[in-house]
Write a protein that holds these residues in place. Structure first.
Motif, PDB file in Angstrom:
ATOM      1  N   THR A  89       5.470  -1.425   2.922  1.00 47.51           N
ATOM      2  CA  THR A  89       6.586  -1.812   3.349  1.00 47.51           C
ATOM      3  C   THR A  89       7.469  -0.290   3.403  1.00 47.51           C
ATOM      4  O   THR A  89       8.474  -0.086   4.081  1.00 47.51           O
ATOM      5  CB  THR A  89       7.423  -2.379   2.211  1.00 47.51           C
ATOM      6  OG1 THR A  89       7.469  -1.540   0.885  1.00 47.51           O
ATOM      7  CG2 THR A  89       7.077  -3.657   2.137  1.00 47.51           C
ATOM      8  N   ASP A  90       6.710   0.922   2.832  1.00 45.93           N
ATOM      9  CA  ASP A  90       7.603   2.305   2.636  1.00 45.93           C
ATOM     10  C   ASP A  90       8.739   1.880   1.759  1.00 45.93           C
ATOM     11  O   ASP A  90       9.047   0.829   1.049  1.00 45.93           O
ATOM     12  CB  ASP A  90       7.913   2.560   3.933  1.00 45.93           C
ATOM     13  CG  ASP A  90       8.186   4.209   4.038  1.00 45.93           C
ATOM     14  OD1 ASP A  90       7.855   4.819   2.798  1.00 45.93           O
ATOM     15  OD2 ASP A  90       8.456   4.769   5.015  1.00 45.93           O
ATOM     16  N   GLY A  91       9.562   2.840   1.629  1.00 45.92           N
ATOM     17  CA  GLY A  91      10.780   2.591   0.651  1.00 45.92           C
ATOM     18  C   GLY A  91      11.687   1.789   1.046  1.00 45.92           C
ATOM     19  O   GLY A  91      11.687   1.703   2.586  1.00 45.92           O
ATOM     20  N   ASP A 134      -0.813   7.944   4.739  1.00 42.98           N
ATOM     21  CA  ASP A 134       0.490   6.923   4.855  1.00 42.98           C
ATOM     22  C   ASP A 134       0.741   7.105   6.356  1.00 42.98           C
ATOM     23  O   ASP A 134       1.180   8.375   6.789  1.00 42.98           O
ATOM     24  CB  ASP A 134       1.506   6.985   3.789  1.00 42.98           C
ATOM     25  CG  ASP A 134       0.877   6.614   2.527  1.00 42.98           C
ATOM     26  OD1 ASP A 134       0.053   5.547   2.460  1.00 42.98           O
ATOM     27  OD2 ASP A 134       1.403   7.291   1.571  1.00 42.98           O
ATOM     28  N   HIS A 135       1.086   6.077   6.994  1.00 45.06           N
ATOM     29  CA  HIS A 135       1.749   6.124   8.468  1.00 45.06           C
ATOM     30  C   HIS A 135       0.604   6.296   9.746  1.00 45.06           C
ATOM     31  O   HIS A 135       0.415   5.371  10.239  1.00 45.06           O
ATOM     32  CB  HIS A 135       2.999   6.956   8.614  1.00 45.06           C
ATOM     33  CG  HIS A 135       4.114   6.615   7.615  1.00 45.06           C
ATOM     34  ND1 HIS A 135       4.779   5.468   7.684  1.00 45.06           N
ATOM     35  CD2 HIS A 135       4.412   7.172   6.513  1.00 45.06           C
ATOM     36  CE1 HIS A 135       5.921   5.471   6.885  1.00 45.06           C
ATOM     37  NE2 HIS A 135       5.597   6.411   6.035  1.00 45.06           N
ATOM     38  N   CYS A 136       0.155   7.440   9.677  1.00 43.52           N
ATOM     39  CA  CYS A 136      -0.763   7.795  10.751  1.00 43.52           C
ATOM     40  C   CYS A 136      -0.328   7.269  11.997  1.00 43.52           C
ATOM     41  O   CYS A 136      -1.116   6.570  12.918  1.00 43.52           O
ATOM     42  CB  CYS A 136      -2.058   7.248  10.477  1.00 43.52           C
ATOM     43  SG  CYS A 136      -3.133   8.003   9.064  1.00 43.52           S
ATOM     44  N   GLY A 179       0.711  -1.275  -0.100  1.00 46.64           N
ATOM     45  CA  GLY A 179       0.104  -0.049  -0.084  1.00 46.64           C
ATOM     46  C   GLY A 179       0.903   1.349   0.046  1.00 46.64           C
ATOM     47  O   GLY A 179       0.336   2.345  -0.159  1.00 46.64           O
ATOM     48  N   HIS A 180       2.186   1.045   0.347  1.00 44.77           N
ATOM     49  CA  HIS A 180       2.879   2.267   0.344  1.00 44.77           C
ATOM     50  C   HIS A 180       4.397   2.235   0.192  1.00 44.77           C
ATOM     51  O   HIS A 180       4.868   1.516   0.893  1.00 44.77           O
ATOM     52  CB  HIS A 180       2.616   3.220   1.675  1.00 44.77           C
ATOM     53  CG  HIS A 180       3.718   4.184   1.832  1.00 44.77           C
ATOM     54  ND1 HIS A 180       3.485   5.537   0.727  1.00 44.77           N
ATOM     55  CD2 HIS A 180       4.576   4.769   2.357  1.00 44.77           C
ATOM     56  CE1 HIS A 180       4.701   6.230   1.083  1.00 44.77           C
ATOM     57  NE2 HIS A 180       5.106   5.948   2.131  1.00 44.77           N
ATOM     58  N   THR A 181       4.821   2.491  -0.976  1.00 48.57           N
ATOM     59  CA  THR A 181       6.519   2.317  -1.108  1.00 48.57           C
ATOM     60  C   THR A 181       7.035   3.442  -2.058  1.00 48.57           C
ATOM     61  O   THR A 181       6.260   4.395  -2.582  1.00 48.57           O
ATOM     62  CB  THR A 181       6.792   1.105  -1.976  1.00 48.57           C
ATOM     63  OG1 THR A 181       8.324   0.900  -1.689  1.00 48.57           O
ATOM     64  CG2 THR A 181       6.357   0.678  -3.227  1.00 48.57           C
ATOM     65  N   HIS A 182       8.422   3.599  -1.932  1.00 45.34           N
ATOM     66  CA  HIS A 182       8.806   4.391  -3.065  1.00 45.34           C
ATOM     67  C   HIS A 182       9.848   3.433  -3.626  1.00 45.34           C
ATOM     68  O   HIS A 182      11.054   3.213  -3.338  1.00 45.34           O
ATOM     69  CB  HIS A 182       9.781   5.567  -2.067  1.00 45.34           C
ATOM     70  CG  HIS A 182       8.929   6.055  -1.192  1.00 45.34           C
ATOM     71  ND1 HIS A 182       8.154   7.198  -1.350  1.00 45.34           N
ATOM     72  CD2 HIS A 182       8.948   5.876   0.231  1.00 45.34           C
ATOM     73  CE1 HIS A 182       7.599   7.665  -0.234  1.00 45.34           C
ATOM     74  NE2 HIS A 182       7.929   6.818   0.780  1.00 45.34           N
ATOM     75  N   ALA A 183       9.369   2.625  -4.735  1.00 45.22           N
ATOM     76  CA  ALA A 183      10.026   1.674  -5.214  1.00 45.22           C
ATOM     77  C   ALA A 183      11.672   1.769  -5.585  1.00 45.22           C
ATOM     78  O   ALA A 183      12.464   0.958  -5.180  1.00 45.22           O
ATOM     79  CB  ALA A 183       9.274   1.135  -6.429  1.00 45.22           C
ATOM     80  N   THR A 235      -1.015  11.235   0.690  1.00 42.49           N
ATOM     81  CA  THR A 235       0.280  11.985   1.483  1.00 42.49           C
ATOM     82  C   THR A 235       0.596  10.985   2.794  1.00 42.49           C
ATOM     83  O   THR A 235       0.016  10.333   3.356  1.00 42.49           O
ATOM     84  CB  THR A 235      -0.359  13.547   1.648  1.00 42.49           C
ATOM     85  OG1 THR A 235       0.762  14.243   2.203  1.00 42.49           O
ATOM     86  CG2 THR A 235      -1.238  13.457   3.062  1.00 42.49           C
ATOM     87  N   HIS A 236       1.938  11.442   3.086  1.00 43.24           N
ATOM     88  CA  HIS A 236       2.393  10.988   4.477  1.00 43.24           C
ATOM     89  C   HIS A 236       1.687  11.754   5.571  1.00 43.24           C
ATOM     90  O   HIS A 236       1.817  13.250   5.262  1.00 43.24           O
ATOM     91  CB  HIS A 236       3.918  11.275   4.458  1.00 43.24           C
ATOM     92  CG  HIS A 236       4.648  10.605   3.673  1.00 43.24           C
ATOM     93  ND1 HIS A 236       5.458  11.001   2.299  1.00 43.24           N
ATOM     94  CD2 HIS A 236       5.041   8.984   3.645  1.00 43.24           C
ATOM     95  CE1 HIS A 236       6.119  10.105   1.948  1.00 43.24           C
ATOM     96  NE2 HIS A 236       5.795   8.913   2.436  1.00 43.24           N
ATOM     97  N   LEU A 237       1.238  11.224   6.521  1.00 41.77           N
ATOM     98  CA  LEU A 237       0.334  11.967   7.384  1.00 41.77           C
ATOM     99  C   LEU A 237       0.936  11.358   9.088  1.00 41.77           C
ATOM    100  O   LEU A 237       0.763  10.428   9.263  1.00 41.77           O
ATOM    101  CB  LEU A 237      -0.964  11.713   7.283  1.00 41.77           C
ATOM    102  CG  LEU A 237      -1.926  12.359   8.266  1.00 41.77           C
ATOM    103  CD1 LEU A 237      -1.968  14.093   8.154  1.00 41.77           C
ATOM    104  CD2 LEU A 237      -3.365  12.007   7.964  1.00 41.77           C
TER     105      LEU A 237
HETATM  106 ZN    ZN Z   1       6.824   6.836   2.573  1.00 46.44          ZN
END
Ligand code: ZN
Length: 444
Positions: A302-304, A251-253, A66-70, A214-216
């Protein structure tokens, strides 16, 4: 059971449908890009162009990152064990300012190979040069939701923010109706984007009915920064700007109060949880069990992989389950079924893709993986959900199908020249080291 393109047989099928239906020794039939049959083999003769024997393994929907910076795959292990701001300012930002399209394409292709090999079939990306990310995903035949990162500073891709909005809009138009690529509008965060930028991004997302990502509330420093600048918490800030809504994916919360969770749920905002990145960067622990109890839709990411350092959602599931048990001192929270749903159907719901993917149901796109359980660490098997979350790893995946296409079989990637991709990635690491030495940042 005729005229099928692919049939998967002899597996334990976890459909992840609303009833979490499990079918022992079941069959999944595919016609083109779509699932046309899921059920027991009714002793009908199977006629299909290709029959895949799951060999007693677990058949389930492909996992959703659901969230990465490949493309950050090229920064894996470059700089670890550092405080967040030092990591960003000394290493990540200096190299990112030198990147070009080929760098991002190479890093994304490498990431796609890693994701397919570990059972991920859909990923959601935020980075620079996102057109290259989309092209790499197409080359790897992965499903994705991608968007160009927007912030107050100039970007090595598009230049000024005005051009950034034009670029985002051009991506939306270019990839409209693509079977694999979807586009989102992605302002980086509340501390790197002015209120004006955030509202313009929101308007663009609403204009084209695409997600806003967005990252939040990722770190305490973000919380303090936004409080100091605007006298509000990050969630209150978005609320005041009129940006909460079902189109928003946060993302994150990590740092949320109960009343903020309530506001997010009421407005239909979705979240993506990234436990390994939050642990590695010491960002904090998101109140996921409480958010789930309050009805929030939450996916897993996983995030980046510079802050993880891998893209394996199996280890992410394991960590997600255990982190919250420890944090709440309650072993019953985040059970295996809940966590696996976050990595499949709930992840699809978080990205607004639940009609396409996330479960094995007739009519959905055929995004399917098979986990080989003939391994010592997966023998015997009492409960397949438990095995997937607590015992399996990405390299236990034996087959990956995306949009009806077999993109990995027997740990081989027929569509990708993996050795060449890895060689090119090694070359790019030489560029990274050169850029850092120009900056005077040593890598030791
Ligand atoms: Zn991120």
């Amino acid at each position: 059971m005729q005229d099928l393109d692919i049939v998967i047989k002899n597996g334990t099928i976890l459909t992840m449908d609303p009833d979490s239906t499990l079918i022992e020794g079941g069959v999944v039939g595919l016609k083109g890009d779509t699932i046309s049959y899921v059920g027991n083999n009714r002793k009908e003769k199977i006629i299909a162009k290709k029959v895949i024997d799951a060999n007693g393994g677990i058949v389930l929907p492909g996992l959703i990152n659901g969230h990465t910076h490949a493309a950050m795959s090229l920064f894996r292990g470059l700089a670890d064990d550092l405080p967040l701001m030092e990591w960003l300012n000394k290493y990540i930002f200096p190299v990112e300012s030198r990147m070009d399209a080929d760098f991002v394409y190479t890093g994304t292709l490498l990431a796609c190979a890693e994701m397919i090999l570990s059972g991920t079939t859909t990923f959601c990306d935020m980075y620079l040069f996102e057109d290259e990310v989309a092209k790499a995903a197409k080359k790897a035949e992965m499903r994705c939701l991608v968007g160009e990162v927007l912030y107050d500073f100039d970007s090595p891709n598009y230049g000024t923010i005005e051009k950034g909005f034009e670029y985002s809009e051009s991506l939306i138009k270019k990839w409209k109706n693509d079977p694999l690529v979807s586009i989102a509008v992605e302002p980086h965060s509340l501390f790197t984007c002015s209120p004006d930028l955030l509202q313009q991004a929101n308007a663009l997302a609403l204009k084209y009915s695409v997600p806003l990502i967005t990252h939040l509330a990722e770190t305490l420093s973000e919380l303090h920064d936004i409080k100091e600048r605007y006298g509000r918490t990050p969630v209150e800030h978005l609320q005041a700007l009129g940006m909460l809504g079902p189109h928003l994916i946060a993302d994150h919360c990590v740092h949320l109060q109960e009343k903020e969770i309530k506001a997010l749920v009421q407005e239909g905002v979705k979240a993506v949880h990234n436990p390994e990145s939050n642990m590695k960067l010491a960002s904090g622990i998101a109140p996921i069990p409480k958010m789930l109890d309050m009805g929030m839709i939450i996916g897993l990411g996983t995030d980046g992989c510079a802050s993880n350092n891998n893209l394996d959602l199996f280890t992410e599931m394991d960590m997600a389950a255990k982190l919250h048990k420890l944090n709440t001192m309650d072993a019953t929270v985040m059970d295996a079924m809940t966590v696996l749903r976050m990595a499949t159907i709930e992840g699809a719901r978080a990205l607004g893709m639940e009609t396409l993917t996330g479960s094995l149901e007739k009519g959905k796109k055929a995004d399917i993986i098979i986990v080989d359980i003939k391994k010592p660490h997966l023998t015997p098997m009492y409960n397949p959900y438990s095995h997937l979350v607590y015992s399996a790893r990405g390299n236990d995946v034996s087959h990956t199908l995306i949009n009806g296409k077999l993109v990995m079989e027997g740990r081989k990637l027929p569509g990708l020249a993996l050795d060449e991709i890895m060689e090119k990635a090694r070359e790019k690491s030489g560029d990274v080291l050169r850029w850092l030495s120009d900056e005077g940042s040593g890598v030791g």
